[in-house]
Scaffold this motif. Structure first.
Motif, PDB file in Angstrom:
ATOM      1  N   LYS A  75      23.228  55.079  12.390  1.00  0.00           N
ATOM      2  CA  LYS A  75      21.958  53.911  13.017  1.00  0.00           C
ATOM      3  C   LYS A  75      22.360  52.627  12.326  1.00  0.00           C
ATOM      4  N   MET A  76      22.996  52.193  12.542  1.00  0.00           N
ATOM      5  CA  MET A  76      23.627  51.491  11.366  1.00  0.00           C
ATOM      6  C   MET A  76      24.563  49.879  12.379  1.00  0.00           C
ATOM      7  N   GLU A  77      24.948  51.045  13.367  1.00  0.00           N
ATOM      8  CA  GLU A  77      25.781  49.917  14.016  1.00  0.00           C
ATOM      9  C   GLU A  77      25.986  48.937  14.761  1.00  0.00           C
ATOM     10  N   ASN A  78      26.806  48.287  14.435  1.00  0.00           N
ATOM     11  CA  ASN A  78      26.645  46.799  15.190  1.00  0.00           C
ATOM     12  C   ASN A  78      24.848  45.807  14.637  1.00  0.00           C
ATOM     13  N   LYS A  79      24.641  46.182  13.720  1.00  0.00           N
ATOM     14  CA  LYS A  79      23.185  45.737  13.393  1.00  0.00           C
ATOM     15  C   LYS A  79      23.157  45.216  12.115  1.00  0.00           C
ATOM     16  N   TYR A  80      24.269  45.205  11.436  1.00  0.00           N
ATOM     17  CA  TYR A  80      24.857  44.191  10.209  1.00  0.00           C
ATOM     18  C   TYR A  80      25.724  43.786   9.969  1.00  0.00           C
ATOM     19  N   PRO A  81      26.561  42.567   8.708  1.00  0.00           N
ATOM     20  CA  PRO A  81      27.761  42.120   9.299  1.00  0.00           C
ATOM     21  C   PRO A  81      28.555  42.685   7.655  1.00  0.00           C
ATOM     22  N   TRP A  82      29.776  42.568   8.451  1.00  0.00           N
ATOM     23  CA  TRP A  82      30.335  43.575   7.234  1.00  0.00           C
ATOM     24  C   TRP A  82      32.037  43.090   7.399  1.00  0.00           C
ATOM     25  N   CYS A  83      32.139  43.423   6.308  1.00  0.00           N
ATOM     26  CA  CYS A  83      34.296  42.519   6.496  1.00  0.00           C
ATOM     27  C   CYS A  83      35.322  43.268   5.265  1.00  0.00           C
ATOM     28  N   ILE A  84      36.228  43.672   6.218  1.00  0.00           N
ATOM     29  CA  ILE A  84      36.985  44.106   4.660  1.00  0.00           C
ATOM     30  C   ILE A  84      38.174  43.244   4.246  1.00  0.00           C
TER      31      ILE A  84
ATOM     32  N   GLY B  56      36.507  36.752  15.031  1.00  0.00           N
ATOM     33  CA  GLY B  56      34.622  37.015  14.749  1.00  0.00           C
ATOM     34  C   GLY B  56      34.165  37.613  15.518  1.00  0.00           C
ATOM     35  N   GLU B  57      33.096  38.446  16.147  1.00  0.00           N
ATOM     36  CA  GLU B  57      32.036  38.881  16.403  1.00  0.00           C
ATOM     37  C   GLU B  57      30.180  38.685  15.972  1.00  0.00           C
ATOM     38  N   ASN B  58      29.139  39.343  16.916  1.00  0.00           N
ATOM     39  CA  ASN B  58      28.392  39.143  16.680  1.00  0.00           C
ATOM     40  C   ASN B  58      27.432  40.184  16.076  1.00  0.00           C
ATOM     41  N   ASP B  59      26.103  40.170  15.781  1.00  0.00           N
ATOM     42  CA  ASP B  59      25.741  41.167  15.332  1.00  0.00           C
ATOM     43  C   ASP B  59      24.556  41.704  16.384  1.00  0.00           C
ATOM     44  N   LEU B  60      24.077  42.754  16.479  1.00  0.00           N
ATOM     45  CA  LEU B  60      22.705  42.600  17.262  1.00  0.00           C
ATOM     46  C   LEU B  60      21.954  41.324  17.278  1.00  0.00           C
ATOM     47  N   LYS B  61      21.697  41.091  16.259  1.00  0.00           N
ATOM     48  CA  LYS B  61      20.777  40.047  15.672  1.00  0.00           C
ATOM     49  C   LYS B  61      21.561  39.011  16.358  1.00  0.00           C
ATOM     50  N   GLY B  62      22.413  38.117  16.625  1.00  0.00           N
ATOM     51  CA  GLY B  62      23.130  37.459  16.762  1.00  0.00           C
ATOM     52  C   GLY B  62      24.391  36.079  15.557  1.00  0.00           C
ATOM     53  N   ARG B  63      24.366  37.369  14.892  1.00  0.00           N
ATOM     54  CA  ARG B  63      24.954  37.203  13.075  1.00  0.00           C
ATOM     55  C   ARG B  63      26.190  37.027  13.284  1.00  0.00           C
ATOM     56  N   TYR B  64      26.823  36.091  13.147  1.00  0.00           N
ATOM     57  CA  TYR B  64      28.546  36.155  13.565  1.00  0.00           C
ATOM     58  C   TYR B  64      29.015  35.984  12.187  1.00  0.00           C
ATOM     59  N   TYR B  65      30.407  36.904  12.432  1.00  0.00           N
ATOM     60  CA  TYR B  65      30.748  37.185  11.357  1.00  0.00           C
ATOM     61  C   TYR B  65      31.794  37.820  11.280  1.00  0.00           C
ATOM     62  N   ASN B  66      33.026  38.221  10.074  1.00  0.00           N
ATOM     63  CA  ASN B  66      33.894  38.050  10.711  1.00  0.00           C
ATOM     64  C   ASN B  66      34.613  39.396   9.867  1.00  0.00           C
ATOM     65  N   PRO B  67      35.083  40.700  10.881  1.00  0.00           N
ATOM     66  CA  PRO B  67      35.054  41.883  10.337  1.00  0.00           C
ATOM     67  C   PRO B  67      35.934  41.959   9.463  1.00  0.00           C
ATOM     68  N   ASN B  68      37.340  41.739   9.707  1.00  0.00           N
ATOM     69  CA  ASN B  68      38.851  41.936   9.246  1.00  0.00           C
ATOM     70  C   ASN B  68      39.462  40.871   8.826  1.00  0.00           C
ATOM     71  N   ILE B  69      39.490  40.350   6.934  1.00  0.00           N
ATOM     72  CA  ILE B  69      40.513  39.461   7.440  1.00  0.00           C
ATOM     73  C   ILE B  69      41.788  39.375   6.387  1.00  0.00           C
ATOM     74  N   PRO B  70      42.122  39.716   6.454  1.00  0.00           N
ATOM     75  CA  PRO B  70      43.338  39.081   7.732  1.00  0.00           C
ATOM     76  C   PRO B  70      42.745  39.529   9.303  1.00  0.00           C
ATOM     77  N   SER B  71      43.429  38.594  10.092  1.00  0.00           N
ATOM     78  CA  SER B  71      42.810  39.331  11.712  1.00  0.00           C
ATOM     79  C   SER B  71      44.000  38.601  12.742  1.00  0.00           C
ATOM     80  N   GLU B  72      45.109  38.908  13.585  1.00  0.00           N
ATOM     81  CA  GLU B  72      45.243  38.795  14.869  1.00  0.00           C
ATOM     82  C   GLU B  72      44.873  38.993  16.099  1.00  0.00           C
TER      83      GLU B  72
END
Length: 408
Positions: A132-141, A231-247
């Motif tokens: 239910k939460m998939e792609n609806k909130y920003p997260w980062c590891i 970076g990517e956008n969730d369903l509300k258009g919020r831009y975030y980076n799920p992984n730091i680092p990421s290549e």
């Protein structure tokens, strides 16, 4: 370590990682290894506008004790208060920041059958909430050094020196060792976006992998799936980076369309244990054989967690000449090692790789070809002579990787 630089890293996680919005609730999951850094990160989250920040602490030795002494049915039970919390998450959709620091071997010795059964039973309850939460909130590891992890990476050093060395490596890998990591990541995201644009214009239907270590593999791609990175956008258009680092540049392949064999080029840390020197063979899209010099039984259990665990959910492209690989460090941690090398992931795919995914249900995405599973486990296959060829809709062959690096 330089306290100012660590605070810059904390700011990066708050502003670029989850990109917290004013008034937003944030949950920080962290171990007990670097509490002062967690404190700085929480302060940066508040400065960025967070309305409420909750830290949920964990400690790997306690997890090991639970598996040693608690009965299987007790471990597998999801109490009502925990299920209520997941229900609340689906409504409030808090941003989530995961700060990892665990020992790669920290759960060695745990009964593997017990852990597998507990995971399966708990996920029957938890997975529907996660869906239910998939792609609806920003997260980062992101990561900070733990003492045991640091000694694993730098065994020849004293503990304090090893921790400092791992801090240095983490900051370099995360592009957080300069005066303005937030600006550096803006440039990095822009470069990754340009590579994605090129790949998405090709109209690829398959990728072929070959390496002198024996990798000889083909995987089919979905016609409307996108290559994504950074970076990517969730369903509300919020831009975030799920992984730091990421290549990485990645996509979700067509579930059930993979044939051949791939050889891992780095160890895999799974459930607190290392799987080493292994291969995975596919037929008609599914894993039919795995071999490993260390922890083969654990690898076999991993690919049998559910139906989707034996199929691919991700193909990720990373240059062998990547900044992380050039550090010459084996991190024994998937977040870093996967970003030093091309990798594949068994298990759950990414619905947001599909154009128009926002108008599709999870079941529709599954029917379309996005793999579904309770797991998503990356394993590294990149090598200095890896060749990757893309096959277009017209049957043309396009060099994607040559000698382990980008061919364009």
């Amino acid at each position: 370590m330089n306290k100012l630089q660590l605070k810059r890293y904390a700011k990066l996680l708050a502003k670029t990682g989850i990109n917290v919005k004013r008034g937003q609730c944030v949950i920080v999951n962290a171990g007990l290894d670097q509490p002062e850094f967690v404190e700085w990160t929480v302060e940066e989250l508040y400065r960025a506008g967070a309305g409420k920040v909750t830290v949920e602490w964990s400690h790997q030795p306690l997890t090991k004790l639970k598996y040693k002494y608690e009965k299987q049915d007790v471990l597998a039970n999801v109490p009502k208060w925990e299920e209520d919390r997941w229900e609340l998450y689906t409504k409030e959709l808090p941003a989530m920041l995961h700060i990892i620091s665990d020992d790669p071997d920290g759960l060695a010795g745990i009964d593997q059958d017990k852990m597998r059964t507990v995971t399966i039973e708990r996920m029957k309850i938890i997975k529907p909430y996660r869906d239910k939460m998939e792609n609806k909130y920003p997260w980062c590891i992101a990561a900070v050094p733990g003492k045991a992890w640091a000694k694993k990476v730098f065994p020849q050093m004293q503990v304090n020196r090893a921790v400092d060395a791992l801090w240095d490596a983490i900051l370099k890998a995360a592009r957080a060792d300069g005066p303005d990591p937030v600006r550096e990541w803006a440039r990095h995201n822009d470069n990754l976006a340009k590579r994605c644009d090129y790949l998405n214009r090709l109209g690829l239907t398959a990728l072929e992998y070959k390496s002198s270590n024996g990798t000889d593999f083909r995987v089919g791609l979905l016609p409307d799936a996108l290559f994504m990175g950074g970076g990517e956008n969730d369903l509300k258009g919020r831009y975030y980076n799920p992984n730091i680092p990421s290549e990485e540049i990645f996509t979700s392949p067509r579930a059930g369309d993979a044939d051949g064999i791939v050889y891992a080029t780095k160890p895999l840390s799974y459930q607190g244990q290392l799987i080493e020197n292994f291969s995975v063979r596919f037929e008609h899209g599914k894993v039919v054989e795995v071999k490993a010099e260390k922890n083969q039984a654990l690898l076999e259990k991993m690919v049998s967690m559910d139906e989707g665990a034996a199929m691919l959910g991700e193909c990720a492209l990373i240059a062998y000449d990547s900044p992380i690989n050039n550090l010459g460090i084996l991190f024994y941690n998937t977040l870093f090692d996967e970003n030093a090398s091309c990798h594949l992931a068994l298990g759950r795919g990414f619905g947001n790789c599909v154009r128009g995914y926002e108008d599709m249900t999870n079941e529709q995405l599954k029917e379309y070809g996005i793999n579904d599973s309770m797991i998503h486990v990356d394993f590294m296959i990149g090598s200095k002579d890896l060749e990757i060829t893309g096959i277009t809709k017209n049957g043309d062959r396009v060099a994607i990787f040559k000698n382990g690096n980008w061919a364009f």
